[in-house]
Scaffold this active site. Structure first.
Site, PDB file in Angstrom:
ATOM      1  N   HIS A 359     104.775  29.098  -1.853  1.00 34.24           N
ATOM      2  CA  HIS A 359     103.604  28.995  -0.860  1.00 34.24           C
ATOM      3  C   HIS A 359     102.354  29.718  -1.162  1.00 34.24           C
ATOM      4  O   HIS A 359     101.128  29.107  -1.055  1.00 34.24           O
ATOM      5  CB  HIS A 359     103.960  29.206   0.620  1.00 34.24           C
ATOM      6  CG  HIS A 359     103.030  29.352   1.669  1.00 34.24           C
ATOM      7  ND1 HIS A 359     103.084  28.275   2.776  1.00 34.24           N
ATOM      8  CD2 HIS A 359     102.092  30.024   2.000  1.00 34.24           C
ATOM      9  CE1 HIS A 359     102.110  28.856   3.392  1.00 34.24           C
ATOM     10  NE2 HIS A 359     101.402  29.563   2.986  1.00 34.24           N
ATOM     11  N   GLU A 360     102.369  30.932  -1.465  1.00 29.75           N
ATOM     12  CA  GLU A 360     101.241  31.781  -1.657  1.00 29.75           C
ATOM     13  C   GLU A 360     100.573  31.311  -2.755  1.00 29.75           C
ATOM     14  O   GLU A 360      99.423  31.296  -2.923  1.00 29.75           O
ATOM     15  CB  GLU A 360     101.694  33.278  -1.905  1.00 29.75           C
ATOM     16  CG  GLU A 360     102.093  33.727  -0.139  1.00 29.75           C
ATOM     17  CD  GLU A 360     101.149  33.478   0.757  1.00 29.75           C
ATOM     18  OE1 GLU A 360     100.039  33.394   0.585  1.00 29.75           O
ATOM     19  OE2 GLU A 360     101.395  33.585   1.943  1.00 29.75           O
ATOM     20  N   HIS A 363      98.277  28.427  -2.751  1.00 27.01           N
ATOM     21  CA  HIS A 363      96.803  28.601  -2.178  1.00 27.01           C
ATOM     22  C   HIS A 363      95.871  28.772  -3.360  1.00 27.01           C
ATOM     23  O   HIS A 363      94.622  28.261  -3.060  1.00 27.01           O
ATOM     24  CB  HIS A 363      96.795  29.771  -1.320  1.00 27.01           C
ATOM     25  CG  HIS A 363      97.385  29.635   0.017  1.00 27.01           C
ATOM     26  ND1 HIS A 363      96.799  28.678   1.101  1.00 27.01           N
ATOM     27  CD2 HIS A 363      98.302  30.450   1.044  1.00 27.01           C
ATOM     28  CE1 HIS A 363      97.309  28.927   2.113  1.00 27.01           C
ATOM     29  NE2 HIS A 363      98.202  30.082   2.115  1.00 27.01           N
ATOM     30  N   GLU A 383      97.193  25.063   4.713  1.00 24.76           N
ATOM     31  CA  GLU A 383      98.509  25.820   4.918  1.00 24.76           C
ATOM     32  C   GLU A 383      99.762  24.581   4.734  1.00 24.76           C
ATOM     33  O   GLU A 383     100.594  25.265   4.051  1.00 24.76           O
ATOM     34  CB  GLU A 383      98.645  26.139   6.387  1.00 24.76           C
ATOM     35  CG  GLU A 383      97.792  27.374   6.444  1.00 24.76           C
ATOM     36  CD  GLU A 383      98.763  28.602   5.861  1.00 24.76           C
ATOM     37  OE1 GLU A 383      99.904  28.545   5.617  1.00 24.76           O
ATOM     38  OE2 GLU A 383      98.080  29.419   4.996  1.00 24.76           O
ATOM     39  N   HIS A 447      98.127  27.807  10.873  1.00 27.64           N
ATOM     40  CA  HIS A 447      99.567  27.789  10.663  1.00 27.64           C
ATOM     41  C   HIS A 447     100.306  26.584  11.706  1.00 27.64           C
ATOM     42  O   HIS A 447     101.588  26.318  11.302  1.00 27.64           O
ATOM     43  CB  HIS A 447     100.037  29.141  10.654  1.00 27.64           C
ATOM     44  CG  HIS A 447      99.757  29.881   9.494  1.00 27.64           C
ATOM     45  ND1 HIS A 447      98.428  30.857   9.840  1.00 27.64           N
ATOM     46  CD2 HIS A 447     100.018  30.404   8.441  1.00 27.64           C
ATOM     47  CE1 HIS A 447      98.213  31.351   8.569  1.00 27.64           C
ATOM     48  NE2 HIS A 447      99.244  31.294   7.685  1.00 27.64           N
TER      49      HIS A 447
END
Length: 545
Positions: A359-360, A363, A383, A447
Site C-alpha cells: 500500500h505505502e 503511494h 488511497e 481513507h
C-alpha cells in the site's frame, strides 16, 4: 484544432522510439548490463521522445505563448501507442492543475488528450499582491491554527511547526479559475511521532489556503507479531558479512533506526546470512518483513506491469524499521524515497504486514505517475489505488502465514478487536467508508471516500453476492441490485494500472475514473468487449454513471 493535432507526427520521435527497441535488444545481449541500468536508459529514451514533442504539442493544443510543456513520464504500449505525460508552466511558473497526457498512435498522430483542467490560462500579471514572506507566515499560521483539528482529518495534531525553504510562486488552476498562488512547505512532528511535511498553496492576493497536501503518507495500525514467516531473501556480501541489500532489485535495502527518527539508520548485516527468528524481540525479524515486502512489491510491479521500481527507473527504495519509540504507525516518504515502520505499542508489535508495505510503496508509484491530489475524490482514488495494489501484492506473494484476501490490514489489528482496517467487498462494514458514490463523498476523509473505488475493484474482480474465496467469506452488494460475475483480479488490476499511468491526472474524480478505466479496458481488451462492458456495469453498480 483536430487537423492541427493530427499533424503532430514528429519523425525524430519515431526514430527515438526505434532507438528504445534497439537499445533494449542490445542491452539484453550484454549480460554485464544490470536490469536497472537497462530500465533507466529505456525510460530516459522514451522521455526524450516526450521532451522533443513538447514544443509542437503545446502549439497544436493552442496553449498561449507564455505556456510551456515539461515532460514528466511516458508509457509505450506493445502496439506502439504512446502516452506522454506533461506538466505545464506559465511565464516560467509551475501550473498546479496544468498536467495533461497526450495519447498518440505509433506514428505520432495524436488520438486524444487527457487534461487535468481545461481552463485557458491568461493572467494579467505575474506579480503577486502578497509578498513571499507574508505568504510563508500565512501558511505556517494556517497549520498552527489547526493543531487541535489538523488540516488532514485523519492525522494526529502537529507540534514543532516551522516553514522550510522559501515560498514558490505558482499558478493555481486546479479549480478551473487560474490565478497566482504560493506553494509553501511546512514541517512538524505529529503527537504520535509521525513526521509531517505539508505542502500548502495559498492565494497570492488574499492569502486564503487553496489546498494542503501531506507528503508523508501513513497507514495507522498496531501489530502483534512478525507476519511473513520463513521466506527467501536476496542479500549482498561485503567484508565477510551479508547485508540486507538487494542489488537485483535496484539496491533496495533495510536499516535499523534504533528507535530514533532521524537519518537513514544502520544497514542490517551479519555473518550467517540468516536473519531473524520470527519474534518481535529479535530486531532482525521486522527487517525480514520489510525487506521481503519491498522485494515482493518490486516483483509484483515488474512481473505484472513491466515496471522497474517505484519510479520505473530501476532504483530501489530504502526500508527503515524500528522507527521511533512506541510508534504505532508506518509511512511512505517521497523525499527520502523510503518506507518507515514503527514498533507499535511497547515497541513489541512492528507494523510490517505485507499489504501495508505494498500500500505505502504504491503511494510512490502514484506520485511518479498521475500524482492524484490527496483531497476530495482524487484523494479517495489515491488511497484506493494503494489499497488495490497492496492487495494485489498480497495475492502475488500467496503466503501461508498471510493468506491473500480482499481485506486491508487484517493482521495488524488496528482496532484491537481482530477486525480488518478496511473491507473491499463492502467498505461500509468498517463503519465509515462509502460503498457507493454520492455527491458528498468527496467531503469524506480520503481513507473513507476510497471505499467507492475499492468496492468497484472487488466487484470487477470477483462479482457480487455471497461467496467464499481462498477461505474468506464475502457478500458484496450493488447500488442498482444488479448481479455481476467479475472478470478476475488480474485483468481488473491491469485495467486500473493502465488508467492510473496513462489516463488519470492530478484532478481525476470518480466520473473521470470511470472514463479512464473504460479507455484502459478498450486499449487492453477492445471496446465493447466483455471486459469493457464489465467495467461500465461495475461503475454503475457503485453509482458512478
Amino acid at each position: 484544432m483536430k487537423r492541427k493535432l493530427a499533424a503532430v507526427a514528429v519523425l525524430s520521435a519515431t526514430a527515438l522510439l526505434t532507438g528504445v527497441i534497439q537499445t533494449s535488444t542490445a542491452a539484453q545481449a550484454v549480460p554485464a548490463d544490470p536490469p536497472q541500468a537497462q530500465a533507466a536508459r529505456q525510460q530516459a529514451t522514451v522521455l526524450a521522445v516526450a521532451s522533443s514533442q513538447a514544443g509542437p504539442l503545446a502549439k497544436a493544443l493552442g496553449l498561449g505563448a507564455k505556456e510551456q510543456l515539461v515532460a514528466k513520464d511516458a508509457v509505450v504500449d506493445k502496439n506502439g501507442t504512446r502516452h506522454l505525460r506533461f506538466e505545464r508552466t506559465y511565464a516560467g511558473l509551475p501550473v498546479i492543475g496544468g498536467d495533461l497526457v497526450v495519447h498518440q498512435k505509433a506514428d505520432g498522430v495524436v488520438k486524444s488528450v487527457s487534461k487535468a483542467v481545461a481552463a485557458r490560462i491568461d493572467l494579467p500579471s505575474v506579480t503577486p499582491e502578497v509578498p513571499a514572506d507574508q505568504a510563508a507566515a500565512q501558511a505556517t499560521g494556517a497549520v498552527k491554527a489547526t493543531v487541535g483539528a489538523t488540516l488532514d482529518a485523519d492525522q494526529s495534531p502537529l507540534a514543532d511547526v516551522h516553514q522550510t525553504g522559501q515560498p514558490q510562486l505558482v499558478v493555481w488552476a486546479t479549480d478551473g479559475s487560474p490565478r497566482l498562488a504560493y506553494r509553501t512547505t511546512v514541517e512538524g512532528v505529529r503527537a504520535d511521532g509521525t513526521p509531517s511535511r505539508q505542502v500548502l498553496v495559498t492565494d497570492a492576493a488574499s492569502g486564503r489556503v487553496l489546498s494542503t497536501h501531506e507528503k508523508v503518507q501513513t497507514a495507522a495500525g498496531t501489530g502483534k507479531g512478525v507476519f511473513v514467516g520463513q521466506v527467501p531473501l536476496t542479500t549482498a556480501e561485503s567484508g565477510g558479512q551479508y547485508q540486507l541489500k538487494d542489488e537485483t532489485r535496484g539496491g533496495q535495502s533495510t536499516t535499523d533506526m534504533g528507535n530514533g527518527t532521524s537519518g537513514s539508520g544502520s544497514l542490517f548485516a551479519n555473518t550467517s546470512n540468516s536473519f531473524g527468528d520470527g519474534t518481535a524481540g529479535n530486531r532482525e525479524s521486522a527487517a525480514v518483513d520489510a525487506q521481503f515486502g519491498a522485494a515482493t512489491t518490486w516483483d509484483f510491479y515488474k512481473n505484472t506491469f513491466g515496471r522497474s521500481g517505484i519510479k520505473n527507473d530501476g532504483v530501489g527504495a530504502l526500508s527503515r524499521v524500528h522507527y521511533g519509540s512506541n510508534y504505532v504507525n508506518a509511512y511512505w516518504d517521497d523525499d527520502c524515497f523510503c518506507m518507515s515502520y514503527g514498533d507499535g505499542n511497547n515497541n513489541s508489535a512492528p507494523l510490517t504486514e505485507l499489504d501495508v508495505a505494498g500500500h505505502e510503496m504504491t503511494h510512490g508509484v502514484t506520485s511518479a505517475t498521475a500524482n492524484l491530489n490527496y483531497s476530495g475524490e482524487s484523494g479517495g482514488l489515491n488511497e484506493a489505488t494503494s489499497d488495490i495494489m497492496g492487495t494485489m501484492v498480497e495475492w502475488s506473494a500467496n503466503l501461508p502465514s498471510n493468506p491473500p484476501n480482499y481485506w486491508i490490514g487484517e493482521l495488524i489489528n488496528i482496532n484491537g478487536d481482530g477486525k480488518p482496517l478496511r473491507y473491499m467487498d463492502q467498505p461500509s462494514k468498517d463503519g465509515s467508508s462509502a460503498d457507493y458514490w454520492s455527491a458528498d463523498v468527496g467531503n469524506l476523509d480520503v481513507h473513507f471516500s476510497s471505499g467507492v473505488a475499492n468496492h468497484f475493484f472487488y466487484l470487477l474482480s470477483e462479482g457480487s453476492g455471497a461467496k467464499s474465496i481462498n477461505g474468506f467469506d464475502y457478500n458484496s452488494p450493488t447500488y442498482d441490485n444488479s448481479t455481476l460475475a467479475g472478470i478476475g483480479r488480474d485483468k481488473a488490476a491491469q485495467i486500473w494500472y493502465k488508467a492510473l499511468t496513462t489516463y488519470f491526472t492530478s484532478t481525476t474524480d470518480y466520473a473521470g475514473a470511470r472514463a479512464a478505466t473504460l479507455s484502459a479496458a478498450a486499449d487492453l481488451y477492445g471496446s465493447g468487449g466483455t471486459e469493457y462492458n464489465a467495467v461500465a456495469a461495475t461503475w454503475t453498480a457503485v453509482n458512478v454513471n
